[in-house]
Structures are given as structure tokens and as C-alpha cells.
Design an enzyme around this catalytic site. Structure first.
Site, mmCIF file in Angstrom:
data_model
loop_
_atom_site.group_PDB
_atom_site.id
_atom_site.type_symbol
_atom_site.label_atom_id
_atom_site.label_comp_id
_atom_site.label_asym_id
_atom_site.label_seq_id
_atom_site.Cartn_x
_atom_site.Cartn_y
_atom_site.Cartn_z
ATOM 1 N N TYR A 364 0.788 -1.221 -0.015
ATOM 2 C CA TYR A 364 0.049 0.023 0.174
ATOM 3 C C TYR A 364 0.822 1.366 -0.028
ATOM 4 C CZ TYR A 364 -4.352 2.481 1.394
ATOM 5 O OH TYR A 364 -5.329 3.403 1.399
ATOM 6 N N CYS A 365 1.001 2.218 -1.052
ATOM 7 C CA CYS A 365 1.434 3.297 -1.038
ATOM 8 C C CYS A 365 2.937 3.193 -1.025
ATOM 9 C CB CYS A 365 1.004 4.240 0.071
ATOM 10 S SG CYS A 365 1.426 5.888 0.054
ATOM 11 N N VAL A 366 3.594 3.704 -0.103
ATOM 12 C CA VAL A 366 5.126 3.631 -0.141
ATOM 13 C C VAL A 366 5.684 2.420 0.160
ATOM 14 C CG1 VAL A 366 5.413 4.119 2.296
ATOM 15 C CG2 VAL A 366 7.374 4.622 0.897
#
Length: 631
Positions: A364-366
Site C-alpha cells: 500500500y502506497c510507499v
């Protein structure tokens, strides 16, 4: 406007548009209040001095506010809130060298500003003085904004004119920023962002004397709202962070992050949670979720109705969640290599624990950005088969179109962030302020009005509780991430970066990938997320979800919200994908599960180590574990 011959912003006679805005707002407010007080409408306010009881009440309010402020003074040295690069005042410093590029002081622009202002003045006031019928719906104002949706902004000419003049000036200032010449594209985008940030901060809704809702509330409560607001303000000053929700409404493991499970493994970097099965059989390939370490993991486990974790368990997935440790002085030397190594370590531990050759993964994301690097490393080492599939939630690898966060990425701001780090880590409140500033009207000023001016009680909202539950970041990692990825975009240049001695080349990734993007995501824009598809060698599926960075992911089937788009022939660009995409109502989670089962649908009984906490497998502690509770 002042004499345009001066070229020093902020000095008398200067043409700094932000200083001009402050001056014009003050002068306009004073003039309007003076001119229209006689026919502002509504019952006249009785002088407080004529009513001894009311006078005593107001005296008490002022005394209590003064006492609270004086009592707070000794705590100032203890509060020590972080100096935030997202403070609007620092944005003014940043754009001092840019404002001259805006055609603010030329005669043509000033003439247009004057004409627009006169038309606004005449148009709005004419509806209150017989020029146009004023029905129950109120006057027909030329500009609308949800910050001024309360009818009290329209009922009296003073406040109608104040907020309409503000919207006009904000609009004109934005247009001037768009017309600025001689700036590099990234600097011009920063100027637009700074202009929006400052104009949002200067909204008349944010000041008690120009907000009719606050004025009315103050009269109704005889100032008690100001006392309550002062308490909220001083509390936030002490902790150095804006409060969005009732801090006592949620308890981890009791009514938030409450899906049953056990911590089955831990390192100085993370704890690994395994959730208890609820089905008799489970998919043979387990799922390992890597949430971003800039937030707590439980965005995917807010409550039973919203929990992606609980839903996945109920579908028969054996779910593992990484709970990252919030950085402290012991993590001063942590860099990106350590997070990549941690992802590999978690994958290997799950494989060994359950005796399986491969796992499904979610980043998720980074953590999704990092998962791409992890896959590239594994494939380079000939170990790509350890991962059956990889799912990316709103993750970027190519930062060419990285969205509004790029406004915080230049040498000056990177240096400022480095200076704010202490003991080898960056205070999580700074990152929280950065993300709040991206939507300052909703996440800052809306709460300034409610909490400080209206003195409202805090709501109990799990998403806002998570949003305020900040995590600290390793300073070295943060610096590398901003420089190597956001600023220099090195991840997409094969073999430019390496991790633990292995060069990173995304084009070596052969693992099947599912890529999710949010249509309205301002943190990881869909155009940026799409770019991952340009670097993969293996099969991939792209899916566009309705809403943004959070709601686009956390959208359970039971909510019946939003929609998603698929396209079996996605084309070469996001525009190609959208042009031929099919829209589906509701949540995309079921569509993703179908894709997971396409990779491997084999099931086995949910027993043995598939059910943590059994005989001979006590685990380290109950979920959600210690790491998520450290502050």
C-alpha cells in the site's frame, strides 16, 4: 494596490499580492461594516452593559480565557511543537522571489480587478436594496463555495459581500498565478499551491468577526464556545498537532484494529500478525500485507464493517499483516535497504511457517513502491517464484506525475526537513501536517472553525482517529526517499539504485501484478500509478477505483459506495484504458478476489499453524501487538 515601483515584498508601497490581500481584506471589511451596519438586517444586539447578569457572564468568560492562557504559559517549554515546513508563513517566504512574475500591478490587470469588484458590489447589494426581488431562497450570488453554504452567509448583505469579495479575489489571484511567466513548471506548480494554501488560510470563515455562524454561536452561548475553543486550542498547542476526533473514543484491540489474531514474529523493524481463520478451509497460498510505515497498519482494519483484513479472512485467505515500528533513536541508521530486507524477511518467514513455496503480497502506497523494488531484487536473484502475485494499492514507482506532494520536494524543503529531524528520526506530526496541508480547507481550517471558534465537542470517527495516530520516520530513509525517488526519479532507471548489494531493475519483474489506482487520488494520482505498467515484464491487471487514496481502497462491499473500472484491453496509456473501460457499481474487492483465485484456487483445511495460538504455537502476543501502540 500601492506603488508598483517598490520591488520589496511586504514593505509599504510594495506589490506583494499576499500582503495586498491582507490589507484589502482589512480595509474592505472595515468599510463594509461601517457602511452597511445600519441596514444589516436582523434584530439589534442589546448592549451588554445594560444587563448586569449578561455583563457578569461576559466578564466571567474573559477572565476564564485569560486564566487558561496564563496557566498554559509554564507548559510552553514542554510543548515544543515541531516547526512545520507546511506553515503558511513559510510558504510566503518561499514565494517572495516568485511574486514579481505575476502580472499583479500592471494597469490592465488593476482595471479588470476594479471592474469585477464594482460589478460584484453592485450585483450583490442591489438584491438587498430593491434592485432585485429577494425571495426565501436568498439572493442569487455569482459564486458558490461549500465553506459558505450556511444560509447566514447569504441573509445579511455584509456577510454576503464579504465572502463573495473573498471568492472573487481568490479567483483573480489564482488566475494571476496561472499567468506567471519565467518560472520552471515545478516552480509554477508550487506557486499555484502556495496561492491556494494562503487564500484558504485567509478565508473570512476562519475569523470570528467575519463569520456570522461564529458570531451567532457566541451570542447564543454568551461566549462559552470561546472558552471551550480556548481549551481545545491550548491542548493542541501542547501536543503540537491539530485534533480531529475524540482522542478517548477508540482503543486499539477493543473497538478499532480488533480482528482476532496473534503476533507470530517480530524484529526491531516490524511485528508480523497472523489473523485467525473463520472458515473451515482456506486458500493454500497465504497473503502478506505491507502497509505504509508513514501510518499505522489499521487503516485496513478500522472496524468490522470497514475492515479489509476481516473481509479477506472471511473469504478464506490466510492473512498476515506487517505492523511497522514507529521510528526512534534506535533506527537512526535505517535506510530503504532495511525496509526491502524486511519485506523479504516477512515473505520468507510466512513461507517457512506454513510450509508453502510462495505467498500473495499487497503493498500500500510507499510500501507498494518498496514492494516493486523487493520484487525486482528477488527476480534479479532468481527468487521471484517466492511471490505468487503482487497487488499494489495506490503505489507509485515513476514519480514524473507524482501529484501535489511534489510541491514539498525541492532542495530548500528537503534541507528544512533534515534540520527538523532529531535523534535520527523525523517527528510524525510533521508528515501529518504535510498531508493535511494538501487539503487544508477540509483537514485544517474546517477544524479550526469547529474546534476553536465554535467550541464543538469532538466527534468519534475512526478514520480521523487513524489519521491523527502519527508515526515517526527514520531520517536517513526519509531523505533518501525524497531525493532518490520523488526528486530524481531514479527507481525507473535500471540498475541506478541497489538494495543490499543487488541492483534494482523493475523490468525484471515477472510476478503477476494487480494494480489499483484511485480516480480522485491526490497523493498518488492515477496517471502516476499507471506508469508501473510500463516497467513490468510479467502479466499485469490495472483497475481504476472510484474516490481517492483512502476511500478508493477501503470500500467494503457492504457500503454500496463508489464504483470501479476494468478493461481487458487497457492500451498503452491511462487515457486508452479509460476510453475503453467498463464501469462496475460498488466495491472492487470481489473482483480482486477473483483475480487472486485465478492465480491459485487450491484450498486446504484451516488447521495447524493456519490457526495461530493453537497447541505448541502460542505466538508472541495477541493482535494488534505492541508496535502499533508505541508513540
Amino acid at each position: 494596490m500601492g506603488d508598483s515601483s517598490s520591488d520589496k515584498p511586504g514593505e509599504p508601497g510594495g506589490s506583494d499580492p499576499f500582503a495586498e490581500m491582507l490589507k484589502m481584506q482589512a480595509e474592505a471589511t472595515q468599510a463594509m461594516l461601517g457602511q452597511f451596519a445600519s441596514f444589516a438586517g436582523g434584530p439589534p444586539v442589546k448592549p451588554l452593559a445594560t444587563d448586569p447578569a449578561e455583563f457578569a457572564q461576559w466578564t466571567s468568560v474573559m477572565q476564564r480565557m485569560q486564566d487558561k492562557l496564563l496557566a498554559f504559559q509554564p507548559d510552553l517549554s514542554l510543548a515544543n511543537p515541531p516547526r512545520q515546513v507546511t506553515d503558511p508563513a513559510t510558504w510566503l517566504e518561499m514565494v517572495e522571489g516568485w511574486y514579481k512574475k505575476m502580472p499583479f500591478a500592471d494597469a490592465e490587470t488593476q482595471g479588470r480587478l476594479w471592474d469585477d469588484s464594482v460589478k460584484l458590489w453592485q450585483g450583490v447589494l442591489g438584491q438587498f436594496t430593491g434592485g432585485k426581488p429577494n425571495d426565501d431562497a436568498g439572493p442569487e450570488l455569482p459564486r458558490t463555495d461549500r465553506r459558505f453554504k450556511d444560509p447566514r452567509w447569504r441573509e445579511q448583505p455584509v456577510f454576503a459581500l464579504i465572502h463573495q469579495a473573498y471568492l472573487l479575489f481568490s479567483e483573480q489571484l489564482t488566475q494571476l498565478a496561472d499567468k506567471a511567466e519565467g518560472l520552471e513548471p515545478d516552480r509554477k506548480e508550487q506557486l499555484r499551491f502556495a496561492t491556494r494554501t494562503l487564500t484558504e488560510a485567509l478565508s473570512p470563515a476562519n475569523f470570528p468577526l467575519t463569520n456570522p455562524v461564529v458570531l451567532e454561536r457566541t451570542l447564543e452561548t454568551k461566549g462559552e464556545n470561546l472558552v471551550q475553543g480556548m481549551e481545545h486550542l491550548l491542548t493542541d498547542l501542547k501536543k503540537g498537532q491539530l485534533t480531529h476526533t475524540d482522542p478517548d473514543a477508540f482503543e486499539l484491540g477493543r473497538n478499532i484494529a480488533m480482528t482476532p489474531g496473534k503476533v507470530v514474529f517480530e524484529t526491531p523493524m516490524f511485528q508480523l500478525i497472523q489473523y485467525s481463520p473463520t472458515t473451515e478451509s482456506v486458500l493454500e497460498v497465504p497473503l502478506v500485507i505491507f502497509p505504509p510505515w508513514i501510518n499505522r497498519f489499521y487503516i485496513l482494519d478500522l472496524n468490522p464493517a470497514k475492515s479489509f483484513v476481516r473481509w479477506a479472512v472471511e473469504q478464506g485467505l490466510t492473512v498476515f499483516m506487517v505492523s511497522w515500528k514507529s521510528a526512534d533513536a534506535s533506527m537512526a541508521d535505517v535506510v530503504w535497504d532495511d525496509y526491502i530486507r524486511s519485506q523479504i524477511e516477512a515473505i520468507d518467514h510466512v513461507r517457512e511457517r506454513l510450509g508453502v513455496p510462495a505467498v500473495h503480497t499487497i503493498g500500500y502506497c510507499v510500501a507498494g513502491t518498496t514492494l516493486a523494488a523487493t520484487l525486482a531484487v528477488l527476480c534479479r536473484r532468481g527468487e521471484g517464484d517466492k511471490v505468487k502475485s503482487a497487488t499494489f494499492f495506490t503505489a507509485q514507482v515513476d514519480f514524473t506525475h507524482a501529484g501535489e506532494l511534489r510541491n514539498f520536494i525541492d532542495d530548500q524543503q528537503i534541507s528544512a526537513a533534515n534540520a527538523m529531524a532529531k535523534d535520527g528520526y523525523l517527528d510524525g506530526r510533521i508528515m501529518a501536517a504535510t498531508f493535511n496541508m494538501l487539503r487544508s480547507s477540509d483537514l485544517i481550517w474546517n477544524y479550526v472553525i469547529d474546534n476553536y471558534l465554535l467550541g464543538k465537542e469532538y466527534p468519534a470517527f475512526d478514520l480521523l482517529h487513524w489519521n491523527g495516530d502519527t508515526t515517526n520516520l527514520p531520517a536517513k530513509w526519509h531523505h533518501e526517499y525524497l531525493c532518490d525517488l520523488y526528486r530524481d526519479n531514479k527507481l525507473v532507471v535500471p540498475d541506478t539504485l541497489s538494495a543490499n548489494g543487488t541492483p534494482i531493475d523493475l523490468t525484471r519483474i515477472t510476478v503477476p501484478c494487480f494494480i489499483q489506482a484511485g480516480r480522485e487520488d491526490h497523493i498518488a494520482p492515477p496517471e502516476s500509478v499507471w506508469m508501473l505498467t510500463r516497467h513490468l515484464r510479467g502479466p499485469w491487471t490495472f483497475m481504476l477505483a472510484g474516490s481517492g487514496h483512502i476511500a478508493g481502497v477501503v470500500n467494503p462491499p457492504s457500503s454500496g459506495k463508489y464504483q470501479y473500472w476494468t478493461n481487458p484491453e487497457p492500451g498503452d496509456t491511462l487515457a486508452d484504458f479509460v476510453a475503453g473501460a467498463k464501469e462496475h457499481p460498488g466495491s472492487w474487492w470481489g473482483h480482486w478476489l477473483g483475480w487472486i483465485e485465478q492465480q491459485d484456487a487450491a484450498r486446504i483445511p484451516a488447521k495447524g499453524k493456519r490457526a495461530p495460538g493453537g497447541k505448541g504455537d502460542p505466538g508472541i502476543e495477541d493482535a494488534p501487538g505492541r508496535y502499533v501502540m508505541t508513540r
